[in-house]
Design a protein around this motif. Structure first.
Motif, PDB file in Angstrom:
ATOM      1  N   SER A 168       0.759  -1.453   0.083  1.00 48.31           N
ATOM      2  CA  SER A 168       0.037  -0.004  -0.031  1.00 48.31           C
ATOM      3  C   SER A 168       0.814   1.394   0.026  1.00 48.31           C
ATOM      4  CB  SER A 168      -1.172   0.123   1.228  1.00 48.31           C
ATOM      5  OG  SER A 168      -0.369  -0.016   2.606  1.00 48.31           O
ATOM      6  N   ARG A 169       2.111   1.137   0.459  1.00 47.13           N
ATOM      7  CA  ARG A 169       2.893   2.376   0.322  1.00 47.13           C
ATOM      8  C   ARG A 169       3.122   2.820  -1.038  1.00 47.13           C
ATOM      9  NH1 ARG A 169       6.175  -0.456   4.612  1.00 47.13           N
ATOM     10  NH2 ARG A 169       5.584   0.506   6.527  1.00 47.13           N
ATOM     11  N   PRO A 170       3.404   4.219  -1.044  1.00 49.65           N
ATOM     12  CA  PRO A 170       3.824   4.762  -2.544  1.00 49.65           C
ATOM     13  C   PRO A 170       5.005   4.297  -2.886  1.00 49.65           C
ATOM     14  CG  PRO A 170       2.817   6.624  -1.108  1.00 49.65           C
ATOM     15  CD  PRO A 170       3.080   5.393  -0.359  1.00 49.65           C
ATOM     16  N   ALA A 171       5.475   3.954  -4.049  1.00 50.37           N
ATOM     17  CA  ALA A 171       6.428   3.053  -4.473  1.00 50.37           C
ATOM     18  C   ALA A 171       6.908   3.541  -5.814  1.00 50.37           C
ATOM     19  CB  ALA A 171       6.342   1.429  -4.544  1.00 50.37           C
ATOM     20  N   LYS A 172       8.552   3.506  -6.162  1.00 50.12           N
ATOM     21  CA  LYS A 172       8.979   3.719  -7.351  1.00 50.12           C
ATOM     22  C   LYS A 172       8.518   3.057  -8.558  1.00 50.12           C
ATOM     23  CE  LYS A 172      13.173   5.291  -5.194  1.00 50.12           C
ATOM     24  NZ  LYS A 172      14.726   5.035  -5.136  1.00 50.12           N
ATOM     25  N   MET A 173       7.959   1.767  -8.434  1.00 48.75           N
ATOM     26  CA  MET A 173       7.219   1.107  -9.524  1.00 48.75           C
ATOM     27  C   MET A 173       6.231   1.460  -9.988  1.00 48.75           C
ATOM     28  SD  MET A 173       6.345  -2.758  -7.890  1.00 48.75           S
ATOM     29  CE  MET A 173       5.723  -3.355  -9.334  1.00 48.75           C
ATOM     30  N   ASP A 174       5.536   2.375  -8.981  1.00 49.13           N
ATOM     31  CA  ASP A 174       3.965   2.683  -9.437  1.00 49.13           C
ATOM     32  C   ASP A 174       3.605   3.265 -10.838  1.00 49.13           C
ATOM     33  OD1 ASP A 174       3.821   1.664  -6.890  1.00 49.13           O
ATOM     34  OD2 ASP A 174       2.947   3.488  -5.988  1.00 49.13           O
ATOM     35  N   PRO A 175       4.666   4.393 -11.132  1.00 48.05           N
ATOM     36  CA  PRO A 175       4.256   5.046 -12.229  1.00 48.05           C
ATOM     37  C   PRO A 175       4.887   4.181 -13.654  1.00 48.05           C
ATOM     38  CG  PRO A 175       6.059   6.155 -11.236  1.00 48.05           C
ATOM     39  CD  PRO A 175       5.644   5.067 -10.190  1.00 48.05           C
ATOM     40  N   LEU A 176       5.517   3.174 -13.378  1.00 47.97           N
ATOM     41  CA  LEU A 176       6.031   2.309 -14.584  1.00 47.97           C
ATOM     42  C   LEU A 176       4.832   1.244 -14.972  1.00 47.97           C
ATOM     43  CD1 LEU A 176       9.837   1.730 -13.362  1.00 47.97           C
ATOM     44  CD2 LEU A 176       8.919   3.437 -15.255  1.00 47.97           C
ATOM     45  N   CYS A 177       4.074   1.158 -13.974  1.00 50.59           N
ATOM     46  CA  CYS A 177       2.894  -0.100 -14.438  1.00 50.59           C
ATOM     47  C   CYS A 177       1.570   0.519 -15.051  1.00 50.59           C
ATOM     48  CB  CYS A 177       2.641  -0.719 -12.907  1.00 50.59           C
ATOM     49  SG  CYS A 177       3.889  -1.317 -12.147  1.00 50.59           S
ATOM     50  N   ASP A 178       1.338  -0.115 -16.058  1.00 48.56           N
ATOM     51  CA  ASP A 178       0.168   0.152 -16.668  1.00 48.56           C
ATOM     52  C   ASP A 178      -1.184  -0.236 -15.836  1.00 48.56           C
ATOM     53  OD1 ASP A 178       1.115   1.214 -19.439  1.00 48.56           O
ATOM     54  OD2 ASP A 178       1.745  -0.934 -19.605  1.00 48.56           O
ATOM     55  N   ILE A 179      -1.115  -1.382 -15.189  1.00 52.60           N
ATOM     56  CA  ILE A 179      -2.005  -1.861 -14.377  1.00 52.60           C
ATOM     57  C   ILE A 179      -1.341  -2.131 -12.918  1.00 52.60           C
ATOM     58  CG2 ILE A 179      -3.623  -3.811 -13.925  1.00 52.60           C
ATOM     59  CD1 ILE A 179      -3.715  -4.294 -16.774  1.00 52.60           C
ATOM     60  N   LEU A 180      -1.757  -1.702 -11.936  1.00 54.43           N
ATOM     61  CA  LEU A 180      -1.022  -1.817 -10.535  1.00 54.43           C
ATOM     62  C   LEU A 180      -1.952  -2.410  -9.629  1.00 54.43           C
ATOM     63  CD1 LEU A 180       1.495  -1.204  -8.804  1.00 54.43           C
ATOM     64  CD2 LEU A 180       0.546   1.234  -8.606  1.00 54.43           C
ATOM     65  N   LEU A 181      -1.593  -3.451  -9.034  1.00 53.84           N
ATOM     66  CA  LEU A 181      -2.408  -3.974  -7.899  1.00 53.84           C
ATOM     67  C   LEU A 181      -1.658  -3.829  -6.664  1.00 53.84           C
ATOM     68  CD1 LEU A 181      -2.521  -6.139 -10.600  1.00 53.84           C
ATOM     69  CD2 LEU A 181      -4.404  -7.085  -8.945  1.00 53.84           C
ATOM     70  N   LYS A 182      -1.953  -2.734  -5.945  1.00 55.11           N
ATOM     71  CA  LYS A 182      -1.405  -2.216  -4.395  1.00 55.11           C
ATOM     72  C   LYS A 182      -2.458  -3.076  -3.514  1.00 55.11           C
ATOM     73  CE  LYS A 182       0.431   1.540  -3.836  1.00 55.11           C
ATOM     74  NZ  LYS A 182       2.020   1.253  -4.043  1.00 55.11           N
ATOM     75  N   LEU A 194      -1.581 -11.732   0.425  1.00 56.24           N
ATOM     76  CA  LEU A 194      -2.563 -11.147  -0.633  1.00 56.24           C
ATOM     77  C   LEU A 194      -2.481 -11.187  -1.999  1.00 56.24           C
ATOM     78  CD1 LEU A 194      -3.739  -8.054   1.561  1.00 56.24           C
ATOM     79  CD2 LEU A 194      -4.939 -10.025   1.160  1.00 56.24           C
ATOM     80  N   HIS A 195      -1.085 -11.335  -2.193  1.00 55.82           N
ATOM     81  CA  HIS A 195      -0.769 -11.360  -3.857  1.00 55.82           C
ATOM     82  C   HIS A 195      -1.305 -12.627  -4.306  1.00 55.82           C
ATOM     83  CE1 HIS A 195       2.753  -8.286  -3.992  1.00 55.82           C
ATOM     84  NE2 HIS A 195       1.357  -7.544  -3.811  1.00 55.82           N
ATOM     85  N   LEU A 196      -0.917 -13.760  -3.433  1.00 54.29           N
ATOM     86  CA  LEU A 196      -1.501 -15.290  -3.866  1.00 54.29           C
ATOM     87  C   LEU A 196      -2.826 -15.222  -4.393  1.00 54.29           C
ATOM     88  CD1 LEU A 196      -0.199 -18.347  -2.794  1.00 54.29           C
ATOM     89  CD2 LEU A 196      -2.763 -18.276  -3.305  1.00 54.29           C
ATOM     90  N   PRO A 197      -3.954 -15.022  -3.724  1.00 50.68           N
ATOM     91  CA  PRO A 197      -5.126 -14.967  -4.019  1.00 50.68           C
ATOM     92  C   PRO A 197      -5.401 -13.974  -5.175  1.00 50.68           C
ATOM     93  CG  PRO A 197      -5.327 -13.920  -1.937  1.00 50.68           C
ATOM     94  CD  PRO A 197      -3.929 -14.292  -2.066  1.00 50.68           C
ATOM     95  N   ALA A 198      -4.850 -12.726  -5.229  1.00 49.60           N
ATOM     96  CA  ALA A 198      -4.903 -11.695  -6.351  1.00 49.60           C
ATOM     97  C   ALA A 198      -4.579 -12.304  -7.671  1.00 49.60           C
ATOM     98  CB  ALA A 198      -4.136 -10.570  -6.009  1.00 49.60           C
ATOM     99  N   TYR A 199      -3.151 -12.931  -7.741  1.00 53.91           N
ATOM    100  CA  TYR A 199      -2.819 -13.805  -9.142  1.00 53.91           C
ATOM    101  C   TYR A 199      -3.531 -14.973  -9.301  1.00 53.91           C
ATOM    102  CZ  TYR A 199       0.915 -16.304  -6.671  1.00 53.91           C
ATOM    103  OH  TYR A 199       1.760 -17.237  -5.734  1.00 53.91           O
TER     104      TYR A 199
END
Length: 216
Positions: A168-182, A194-199
């Motif tokens: 949930s924290r702002p991160a350097k990768m955020d603007p590099l992602c077309d689709i971002l799951l935070k 939480l990543h596991l059930p998401a993917y």
């Protein structure tokens, strides 16, 4: 796209309600990539490296559906070998999405590490193996892993779509992602939980859309 898998995961994991739209968008992007003949590259470090391999496993072979090969492919196999072998291949081969983890090549990874530095391990593979229209899925619990950022930068520069997973924290990768799951966590292990059930949900949506009974 049939969305019962999304509703099911939100019932089990209400914390993912904030990325509902991104789950669907990621699945749609992967389906579109597959239909164009593209491939999916996946990268991450540590537990996210294991997640990268896991995602590829769900895409390349059957997840919950059998994904039988098309009749035309069975005919092609029938003319290439003995009957017993071709019958086994026809019965056991499955359709899938072309995907590869950038974490699973130790000889290549150590050569890149030795020659140009470990921060280049994923970027080098994206530069050589990625093509415009392919997808890079990047997982980083901090969102700031340098090797992941380099991979995303190369992907964006050379026409790949980018899907990111972080916390949930702002991160350097955020603007590099077309689709971002935070996902709404800040601790590494909780983010990964939480990543596991998401993917998994994304992979289920992709499988149903491409290989379900109603798929063309």
């Amino acid at each position: 796209m049939i969305l019962e898998h999304v509703e099911a995961v939100l019932e089990r994991c209400p914390a993912l309600s904030g990325v509902r739209a991104e789950l669907v968008a990621a699945a749609e992007a992967i389906c579109a990539c597959h239909r164009r003949g593209g491939k999916v590259l996946v990268c991450g470090n540590g537990g996210s490296a294991a997640d990268s391999e896991h995602i590829v496993g769900e895409l390349v072979k059957g997840f919950v559906l059998p994904r039988r090969i098309p009749p035309a492919d069975a005919v092609r196999l029938a003319g290439t070998g003995d009957a017993e072998t071709t019958a086994e291949l026809t019965g056991k081969l499955q359709q899938g999405v072309a995907a590869m983890s950038l974490t699973g090549h130790p000889s290549l990874a150590t050569a890149i590490d030795n020659d140009t530095g470990r921060q280049m391990i994923f970027a080098q593979q994206v530069y050589v193996c990625g093509r415009p229209g392919d997808i890079l899925i990047a997982l980083s619990t901090s969102g700031n892993s340098v090797n992941v950022l380099h991979a995303l930068t190369v992907a964006r520069a050379f026409g790949l779509r980018t899907i990111g997973f972080n916390g949930s924290r702002p991160a350097k990768m955020d603007p590099l992602c077309d689709i971002l799951l935070k996902v709404p966590e800040t601790e590494t292990h909780k983010i990964q939980e939480l990543h596991l059930p998401a993917y998994h949900t994304i992979c289920l949506l992709v499988e149903q859309e491409l290989f379900g009974s109603e798929a063309g």
